[in-house]
Motif scaffolding. Sequence first.
Motif, PDB file in Angstrom:
ATOM      1  N   LEU A  49      33.266  41.217  57.456  1.00  0.00           N
ATOM      2  CA  LEU A  49      34.357  40.430  58.033  1.00  0.00           C
ATOM      3  C   LEU A  49      33.701  39.510  59.051  1.00  0.00           C
ATOM      4  CD1 LEU A  49      37.454  39.977  58.302  1.00  0.00           C
ATOM      5  CD2 LEU A  49      37.387  41.644  60.154  1.00  0.00           C
ATOM      6  N   ARG A  50      33.809  38.197  58.849  1.00  0.00           N
ATOM      7  CA  ARG A  50      33.094  37.234  59.682  1.00  0.00           C
ATOM      8  C   ARG A  50      34.046  36.404  60.537  1.00  0.00           C
ATOM      9  NH1 ARG A  50      27.692  36.588  58.451  1.00  0.00           N
ATOM     10  NH2 ARG A  50      27.007  37.675  56.583  1.00  0.00           N
ATOM     11  N   SER A  51      33.497  35.786  61.576  1.00  0.00           N
ATOM     12  CA  SER A  51      34.304  34.991  62.503  1.00  0.00           C
ATOM     13  C   SER A  51      34.713  33.643  61.918  1.00  0.00           C
ATOM     14  CB  SER A  51      33.543  34.786  63.821  1.00  0.00           C
ATOM     15  OG  SER A  51      32.334  34.095  63.594  1.00  0.00           O
ATOM     16  N   GLY A  52      34.126  33.226  60.819  1.00  0.00           N
ATOM     17  CA  GLY A  52      34.468  31.965  60.160  1.00  0.00           C
ATOM     18  C   GLY A  52      34.122  32.021  58.690  1.00  0.00           C
ATOM     19  N   PRO A  53      34.498  30.984  57.925  1.00  0.00           N
ATOM     20  CA  PRO A  53      34.304  30.984  56.470  1.00  0.00           C
ATOM     21  C   PRO A  53      32.903  30.548  56.038  1.00  0.00           C
ATOM     22  CG  PRO A  53      35.505  29.032  57.121  1.00  0.00           C
ATOM     23  CD  PRO A  53      35.294  29.842  58.369  1.00  0.00           C
ATOM     24  N   GLY A  54      31.905  31.395  56.288  1.00  0.00           N
ATOM     25  CA  GLY A  54      30.537  31.106  55.879  1.00  0.00           C
ATOM     26  C   GLY A  54      29.594  32.211  56.323  1.00  0.00           C
ATOM     27  N   VAL A  71      45.976  39.242  53.392  1.00  0.00           N
ATOM     28  CA  VAL A  71      45.400  37.895  53.280  1.00  0.00           C
ATOM     29  C   VAL A  71      46.288  36.911  54.041  1.00  0.00           C
ATOM     30  CG1 VAL A  71      44.616  36.094  51.707  1.00  0.00           C
ATOM     31  CG2 VAL A  71      44.468  38.496  51.009  1.00  0.00           C
ATOM     32  N   THR A  72      45.731  36.223  55.043  1.00  0.00           N
ATOM     33  CA  THR A  72      46.517  35.331  55.896  1.00  0.00           C
ATOM     34  C   THR A  72      46.265  33.846  55.656  1.00  0.00           C
ATOM     35  OG1 THR A  72      44.866  35.500  57.651  1.00  0.00           O
ATOM     36  CG2 THR A  72      46.712  37.050  57.730  1.00  0.00           C
ATOM     37  N   ASP A  73      45.117  33.478  55.098  1.00  0.00           N
ATOM     38  CA  ASP A  73      44.814  32.061  54.897  1.00  0.00           C
ATOM     39  C   ASP A  73      43.710  31.915  53.864  1.00  0.00           C
ATOM     40  OD1 ASP A  73      44.946  29.314  55.214  1.00  0.00           O
ATOM     41  OD2 ASP A  73      44.006  29.286  57.189  1.00  0.00           O
ATOM     42  N   GLY A  74      43.563  30.712  53.338  1.00  0.00           N
ATOM     43  CA  GLY A  74      42.532  30.409  52.362  1.00  0.00           C
ATOM     44  C   GLY A  74      43.183  29.825  51.127  1.00  0.00           C
ATOM     45  N   PHE A  86      38.465  33.766  52.358  1.00  0.00           N
ATOM     46  CA  PHE A  86      39.850  33.998  52.738  1.00  0.00           C
ATOM     47  C   PHE A  86      39.882  34.593  54.136  1.00  0.00           C
ATOM     48  CE2 PHE A  86      40.261  33.741  48.208  1.00  0.00           C
ATOM     49  CZ  PHE A  86      41.515  33.179  48.010  1.00  0.00           C
ATOM     50  N   GLN A  87      40.851  34.145  54.926  1.00  0.00           N
ATOM     51  CA  GLN A  87      41.082  34.759  56.225  1.00  0.00           C
ATOM     52  C   GLN A  87      41.967  35.975  55.997  1.00  0.00           C
ATOM     53  OE1 GLN A  87      43.808  33.099  59.236  1.00  0.00           O
ATOM     54  NE2 GLN A  87      41.972  32.943  60.518  1.00  0.00           N
ATOM     55  N   GLY A  92      44.460  44.679  62.340  1.00  0.00           N
ATOM     56  CA  GLY A  92      44.624  43.902  63.556  1.00  0.00           C
ATOM     57  C   GLY A  92      43.474  42.975  63.891  1.00  0.00           C
ATOM     58  N   GLN A  93      42.359  43.086  63.186  1.00  0.00           N
ATOM     59  CA  GLN A  93      41.203  42.202  63.401  1.00  0.00           C
ATOM     60  C   GLN A  93      41.293  41.052  62.400  1.00  0.00           C
ATOM     61  OE1 GLN A  93      37.694  43.382  64.987  1.00  0.00           O
ATOM     62  NE2 GLN A  93      37.538  41.181  65.163  1.00  0.00           N
ATOM     63  N   ILE A  94      41.319  39.815  62.905  1.00  0.00           N
ATOM     64  CA  ILE A  94      41.397  38.631  62.055  1.00  0.00           C
ATOM     65  C   ILE A  94      39.989  38.104  61.829  1.00  0.00           C
ATOM     66  CG2 ILE A  94      42.350  36.305  61.795  1.00  0.00           C
ATOM     67  CD1 ILE A  94      44.487  38.509  61.911  1.00  0.00           C
ATOM     68  N   GLY A  95      39.667  37.802  60.584  1.00  0.00           N
ATOM     69  CA  GLY A  95      38.356  37.253  60.247  1.00  0.00           C
ATOM     70  C   GLY A  95      38.363  36.745  58.816  1.00  0.00           C
ATOM     71  N   TRP A  96      37.191  36.373  58.335  1.00  0.00           N
ATOM     72  CA  TRP A  96      37.032  35.773  57.012  1.00  0.00           C
ATOM     73  C   TRP A  96      36.130  36.640  56.128  1.00  0.00           C
ATOM     74  CZ3 TRP A  96      39.255  31.086  55.496  1.00  0.00           C
ATOM     75  CH2 TRP A  96      39.934  30.406  56.505  1.00  0.00           C
ATOM     76  N   ILE A  97      36.496  36.734  54.846  1.00  0.00           N
ATOM     77  CA  ILE A  97      35.681  37.456  53.865  1.00  0.00           C
ATOM     78  C   ILE A  97      35.392  36.541  52.680  1.00  0.00           C
ATOM     79  CG2 ILE A  97      36.524  39.759  54.461  1.00  0.00           C
ATOM     80  CD1 ILE A  97      38.299  39.535  51.859  1.00  0.00           C
ATOM     81  N   ALA A  98      34.249  36.774  52.043  1.00  0.00           N
ATOM     82  CA  ALA A  98      33.940  36.116  50.777  1.00  0.00           C
ATOM     83  C   ALA A  98      34.552  36.962  49.671  1.00  0.00           C
ATOM     84  CB  ALA A  98      32.435  36.007  50.593  1.00  0.00           C
ATOM     85  N   GLU A  99      35.184  36.297  48.707  1.00  0.00           N
ATOM     86  CA  GLU A  99      35.840  37.033  47.620  1.00  0.00           C
ATOM     87  C   GLU A  99      34.841  37.600  46.616  1.00  0.00           C
ATOM     88  OE1 GLU A  99      39.641  36.498  44.660  1.00  0.00           O
ATOM     89  OE2 GLU A  99      38.625  34.713  45.375  1.00  0.00           O
ATOM     90  N   GLY A 100      33.713  36.939  46.421  1.00  0.00           N
ATOM     91  CA  GLY A 100      32.724  37.424  45.473  1.00  0.00           C
ATOM     92  C   GLY A 100      31.636  36.395  45.243  1.00  0.00           C
ATOM     93  N   ASP A 101      30.734  36.707  44.324  1.00  0.00           N
ATOM     94  CA  ASP A 101      29.692  35.762  43.934  1.00  0.00           C
ATOM     95  C   ASP A 101      29.658  35.692  42.413  1.00  0.00           C
ATOM     96  OD1 ASP A 101      28.189  37.968  42.978  1.00  0.00           O
ATOM     97  OD2 ASP A 101      27.014  38.092  44.811  1.00  0.00           O
ATOM     98  N   GLU A 102      28.621  35.081  41.856  1.00  0.00           N
ATOM     99  CA  GLU A 102      28.586  34.883  40.409  1.00  0.00           C
ATOM    100  C   GLU A 102      28.413  36.182  39.615  1.00  0.00           C
ATOM    101  OE1 GLU A 102      24.477  34.667  41.954  1.00  0.00           O
ATOM    102  OE2 GLU A 102      26.245  33.536  42.493  1.00  0.00           O
ATOM    103  N   THR A 103      28.070  37.287  40.278  1.00  0.00           N
ATOM    104  CA  THR A 103      27.857  38.540  39.552  1.00  0.00           C
ATOM    105  C   THR A 103      28.924  39.601  39.791  1.00  0.00           C
ATOM    106  OG1 THR A 103      26.454  39.461  41.305  1.00  0.00           O
ATOM    107  CG2 THR A 103      25.355  38.212  39.554  1.00  0.00           C
TER     108      THR A 103
END
Length: 113
Positions: A49-54, A71-74, A86-87, A92-103
């Motif tokens: 869970l990251r502080s931004g989308p990257g 899921v709140t945004d994206g 996606f945010q 209660g902790q708001i952050g960003w996750i990557a949905e997946g990769d090519e595999t």
Amino acid sequence: RVTLEPSKTPGGFPTVTPHFFCEGAPESFLIVGERGRVTYTEDDETLNLRSGPGVEYQILKQIEQLETFFVTDGPQCDDDGEYTWFQIDYKGQIGWIAEGDETQYYAEPFLTG
């Protein structure tokens, strides 16, 4: 690339909404306003869970497999188009996750009936 998918409207008539793709990422399935969960992997990976989308953003927390979130945004692409972000609200902790990769997918929709 954008494809069109039907979705429900309050009146019960389907409408067509664009489906979002980041160039190097898999097709996106998470839904803003719905729950999701971290997918199960054989190597017991957690999801950052990251502080931004990257990947350059700070890791706020690591979410265990099968844990659920809201899921709140994206969606949002990172600069390289490698991941769809996606945010979320995780306990209660708001952050960003990557949905997946090519595999593999790291997260999936978790809709209850």
